[in-house]
Design a protein around this motif. Structure first.
Motif, PDB file in Angstrom:
ATOM      1  N   ARG A 289       0.744  -1.096   0.238  1.00  0.00           N
ATOM      2  CA  ARG A 289       0.023  -0.251   0.054  1.00  0.00           C
ATOM      3  C   ARG A 289       0.828   1.230  -0.104  1.00  0.00           C
ATOM      4  NH1 ARG A 289      -4.917  -0.977   4.231  1.00  0.00           N
ATOM      5  NH2 ARG A 289      -5.275  -2.924   3.922  1.00  0.00           N
ATOM      6  N   PRO A 290       0.453   2.381  -0.356  1.00  0.00           N
ATOM      7  CA  PRO A 290       1.137   3.610  -0.062  1.00  0.00           C
ATOM      8  C   PRO A 290       1.434   3.806   1.234  1.00  0.00           C
ATOM      9  CG  PRO A 290      -0.850   4.032  -1.746  1.00  0.00           C
ATOM     10  CD  PRO A 290      -0.890   2.844  -1.121  1.00  0.00           C
ATOM     11  N   ILE A 291       2.599   4.200   1.454  1.00  0.00           N
ATOM     12  CA  ILE A 291       2.793   4.259   2.993  1.00  0.00           C
ATOM     13  C   ILE A 291       1.999   4.951   3.637  1.00  0.00           C
ATOM     14  CG2 ILE A 291       4.220   6.124   3.085  1.00  0.00           C
ATOM     15  CD1 ILE A 291       6.304   4.585   4.913  1.00  0.00           C
ATOM     16  N   LEU A 292       1.300   6.208   3.322  1.00  0.00           N
ATOM     17  CA  LEU A 292       0.325   6.854   3.911  1.00  0.00           C
ATOM     18  C   LEU A 292      -0.907   6.148   4.290  1.00  0.00           C
ATOM     19  CD1 LEU A 292      -0.324   9.882   4.592  1.00  0.00           C
ATOM     20  CD2 LEU A 292      -1.147  10.267   2.097  1.00  0.00           C
TER      21      LEU A 292
ATOM     22  N   ASP B  73       0.354  18.801  -1.986  1.00  0.00           N
ATOM     23  CA  ASP B  73       0.583  17.891  -3.068  1.00  0.00           C
ATOM     24  C   ASP B  73      -0.820  17.292  -3.651  1.00  0.00           C
ATOM     25  OD1 ASP B  73       1.257  15.450  -4.456  1.00  0.00           O
ATOM     26  OD2 ASP B  73       3.256  16.521  -4.338  1.00  0.00           O
ATOM     27  N   GLU B  74      -1.053  17.617  -4.969  1.00  0.00           N
ATOM     28  CA  GLU B  74      -2.523  16.860  -5.344  1.00  0.00           C
ATOM     29  C   GLU B  74      -2.446  15.312  -5.471  1.00  0.00           C
ATOM     30  OE1 GLU B  74      -5.514  18.202  -5.859  1.00  0.00           O
ATOM     31  OE2 GLU B  74      -5.160  20.431  -6.146  1.00  0.00           O
ATOM     32  N   GLU B  75      -1.236  14.877  -5.961  1.00  0.00           N
ATOM     33  CA  GLU B  75      -1.126  13.347  -6.174  1.00  0.00           C
ATOM     34  C   GLU B  75      -1.309  12.736  -4.644  1.00  0.00           C
ATOM     35  OE1 GLU B  75       1.698   9.777  -7.793  1.00  0.00           O
ATOM     36  OE2 GLU B  75       2.688  11.997  -7.590  1.00  0.00           O
ATOM     37  N   ILE B  76      -0.529  13.180  -3.641  1.00  0.00           N
ATOM     38  CA  ILE B  76      -0.632  12.731  -2.293  1.00  0.00           C
ATOM     39  C   ILE B  76      -2.183  12.922  -1.724  1.00  0.00           C
ATOM     40  CG2 ILE B  76      -0.121  13.270   0.305  1.00  0.00           C
ATOM     41  CD1 ILE B  76       2.579  13.871  -0.668  1.00  0.00           C
ATOM     42  N   ALA B  77      -2.910  14.092  -1.951  1.00  0.00           N
ATOM     43  CA  ALA B  77      -4.217  14.216  -1.621  1.00  0.00           C
ATOM     44  C   ALA B  77      -5.280  13.264  -2.349  1.00  0.00           C
ATOM     45  CB  ALA B  77      -4.773  15.648  -2.117  1.00  0.00           C
ATOM     46  N   GLN B  78      -4.874  12.841  -3.593  1.00  0.00           N
ATOM     47  CA  GLN B  78      -5.761  11.701  -4.119  1.00  0.00           C
ATOM     48  C   GLN B  78      -5.362  10.484  -3.411  1.00  0.00           C
ATOM     49  OE1 GLN B  78      -7.893  11.891  -6.495  1.00  0.00           O
ATOM     50  NE2 GLN B  78      -8.291   9.719  -6.623  1.00  0.00           N
ATOM     51  N   VAL B  79      -4.092   9.928  -3.256  1.00  0.00           N
ATOM     52  CA  VAL B  79      -3.840   8.815  -2.560  1.00  0.00           C
ATOM     53  C   VAL B  79      -4.569   8.774  -1.017  1.00  0.00           C
ATOM     54  CG1 VAL B  79      -1.941   7.445  -1.411  1.00  0.00           C
ATOM     55  CG2 VAL B  79      -1.509   8.286  -3.829  1.00  0.00           C
ATOM     56  N   ALA B  80      -4.552   9.727  -0.422  1.00  0.00           N
ATOM     57  CA  ALA B  80      -5.019  10.114   0.665  1.00  0.00           C
ATOM     58  C   ALA B  80      -6.625   9.697   0.678  1.00  0.00           C
ATOM     59  CB  ALA B  80      -4.971  11.337   1.563  1.00  0.00           C
TER      60      ALA B  80
END
Length: 235
Positions: A30-33, A55-62
């Motif tokens: 999984r993404p570490i977040l 960061d938009e990519e991090i926001a999407q993963v979250a």
């Protein structure tokens, strides 16, 4: 004390230097977040689990992992010089400005891969029932810090505390360090930017197998090994 509505804040900026894109790199499938998000959601403690990022990519993963990203972090708190309390103050202040109030805040670090819902509850209960300004987990240093050594450029060794040269390890007071997983505090503590280790800071102890800071590739591999030990087969 009554803790009221609780907010989980996971600060995850996009500019990691030592391990690029660390906060969304895959860890145990999984993404570490996603791991601290999973623990927060499973704990059942929070009215909202949010990720603070620019960061938009991090926001999407979250969001895919189940967290909320109701607003992006400002550029003022997005560089590597920004203090964690500045991020928390911004989050709590923004929610208040929108008419939403949380009495209690838990800041979970985005690479806290070994954190569990059970440990979050332990911290929550300690904060709720004790007279603390903050509560967080610690772990014991594996060797006595009183016998720590310094090393110069030529490789020469000297003791920081030479008076303990002949001291037996079992006779020295144990020392602890921040486990680097999460911090329970009040919303006002965030707004006041009160240092976590000041005032009435409470703690509880985790075993070394439950703790791993991740700043290097070696740290990453150690965290994976500990995760496999604690959660065999979990992905």
């Amino acid at each position: 004390m009554s803790v009221g509505r609780a907010l989980a804040v996971i600060p995850a900026r996009g500019g990691s230097r030592r391990i690029p894109r660390k906060n969304i790199r895959l860890f145990a499938g999984r993404p570490i977040l996603a791991w601290p998000i999973k623990a927060a959601l499973e704990s059942g403690l929070f009215a909202t689990v949010m990720v603070s990022t620019e960061d938009e990519e991090i926001a999407q993963v979250a969001r895919e992992a189940g967290a909320e990203t109701p607003f992006l972090r400002s550029l003022d708190t997005a560089d590597d010089q920004s203090a964690l309390l500045d991020v928390l103050a911004e989050v709590v202040g923004t929610y208040r400005a929108q008419g939403d109030r949380f009495e209690t805040v838990c800041c979970l670090l985005p690479t806290a891969t070994l954190v569990t819902a059970e440990r979050l509850r332990t911290g929550h209960d300690m904060f709720a029932t004790g007279a603390f300004d903050s509560v967080f987990p610690v772990t014991r240093f594996p060797a006595p810090i009183q016998r720590a050594l310094r090393r110069d450029d030529q490789g020469m060794i000297s003791m920081f505390q030479p008076e303990h040269y002949s001291s037996r390890s079992q006779d020295l007071e144990p020392a602890y360090h921040d486990a680097g997983q999460f911090y329970w505090m009040s919303d006002q503590t965030c707004l006041d930017r009160t240092p976590t280790f000041s005032g009435r800071a409470g703690s509880f102890v985790l075993d070394e197998t439950e703790v791993q800071d991740i700043d290097t590739e070696v740290d990453w591999r150690l965290a994976e090994l500990k995760h496999q030990l604690l959660h065999p087969g979990e992905r």
